[in-house]
Enzyme design. Sequence first.
Site, short mmCIF file in Angstrom:
data_model
loop_
_atom_site.label_atom_id
_atom_site.label_comp_id
_atom_site.label_asym_id
_atom_site.label_seq_id
_atom_site.Cartn_x
_atom_site.Cartn_y
_atom_site.Cartn_z
N ARG A 6 -34.79 36.77 -53.03
CA ARG A 6 -34.04 36.13 -54.68
C ARG A 6 -34.04 34.46 -54.01
NH1 ARG A 6 -37.30 38.57 -57.23
NH2 ARG A 6 -36.65 39.96 -59.19
N HIS A 41 -43.26 31.77 -57.23
CA HIS A 41 -42.08 33.08 -57.92
C HIS A 41 -43.89 34.13 -58.01
CE1 HIS A 41 -38.83 35.81 -59.38
NE2 HIS A 41 -39.25 36.67 -58.84
#
Length: 309
Positions: free
Chosen positions: A224, A272
Site C-alpha cells: 500500500r 494498482h
Amino acid sequence: MQEVLLVKSDFERFPLWVEAFADFDIELRSWDDAGDSDGIDYAMVWQPEPHYLAQFKNLKVVFSVGAGIDHLRGEHYVPDGVPVVRMVDAGLTAGMTEFVVFNVLRFHRFMDVYGRNQRAGKWHEIMQVPADKRRIGILGAGELGSNAAAALVALNFSVQTWSRGEKQLPQIRSFFGGDQLSAFLASSDILVCLLPLTDATQDLINEDTLEKLPKGAFFINGGRGGQVDEQALLDALNSGRLAGAALDVFKTEPLPSDSPFWQHPKVFITPHVASMTTPASSSRHIVNNIQRLRDGKSLTHVADLQQGY
Ligand code: NAP
Ligand code: GLV
C-alpha cells in the site's frame, strides 16, 4: 427465502460477479439497486463510504473485495459485531507472485539499465549476477509474501521475509518483529513490500529504514502507498541510495499528474494492478464461506480490525 449478497464494487465487474455466482443459491444485488435494506444478508465491498454499511441491519458478514482491509478501518465502516472476511484466492496470489517475480527479474537482470541504454543508443554489457548472490527481502510473509518467496526460491534467489511472528518456510530465512527489522533491511538487495496497511506499517518505508538498505538497493511496492514516505523515497532515488523502484501503489490514487514519480527515470509505475480480484476465481472463496456459515461452521480468513489485517 433466498439470501441476498450485496455487491459494492465497480459497475463493470457486476455482471461478472452475477455470472460467477450463477450456480450458487443466492441473489446478487448491485449497490445502486439494493432494494429493501433489511433483506441484505451479506455485503461484498471495496472502499464503501463511512456509515454506508450501517443501513443493513441484518448483515451477517462483510466480505472485502480485496486482500487488504485498510479500506474498512475506522469506526464508521463496519457495524459492531459483524465479521469481516478478507479476500484470499489462488488467482489473486498468483497475480501478485507474477508481479513480484517480474519486477525482481527486471532489476536483477538490469533490464531497467538496458532500457535506458537502448534509448541512448548505447551498447554496453553488464556482468550478470548469479541469482543466489542476490538477496531478496520480502516485507510480509502471509498469503502473498510466502507464495512470492517460494517462487523466488525456485529461481534460486536468496530469500528472506519479515513478519510479526516467526515463520518456518523451506529455504527462506525468517526475520520477525521490530528488533530484527534493521538486520533484515541491511541484507536486502531487493526489498519487496507485501504488508497490510496498519497503524504499525504506516510510513514504515522512510528515511531511516531506506538508509539501512545496502547502497544501490531496489524497492518494489505491491502493498500500500500509505506504507511509504514518498518524499524520502524520492530522496533515496535521487541520492543513489536506491537504484530503482517499481511502484504499484501510492499515497494518493490515481497518482496525481504532477507527481515526480511519473517522469522519474528510475521508477516504474503500474496503476494498482499488481494483482486483481477476478470474480470467476474469487467467488469460490465467498461461496465457501457462506456455505460454511449455512452449515454452522466457522468462517475462514476473518480479519482482525483492531490489528488491521
Ligand atoms: P496476510 O496474509 O494477512 O499477510 C500479512 C503479512 O504481513 C503477515 O506475514 C504479517 O505477519 C505481516 N505483518 C503485518 N503487520 C506487520 C508488522 N507490523 N510487522 C511485521 N509484519 C507484519 O496478507 P496478504 O494476503 O499477504 O496481503 C498483504 C497485503 O497486500 C494486503 O493487505 C494488501 O494491502 C496488499 N495487496 C495489494 C495488491 C495490489 O494489487 N497492489 C493486491 C493484493 C493485496 P504475521 O504472519 O506474523 O501475522
Ligand atoms: C488490492 O489492493 C487488494 O487488497 O486485494
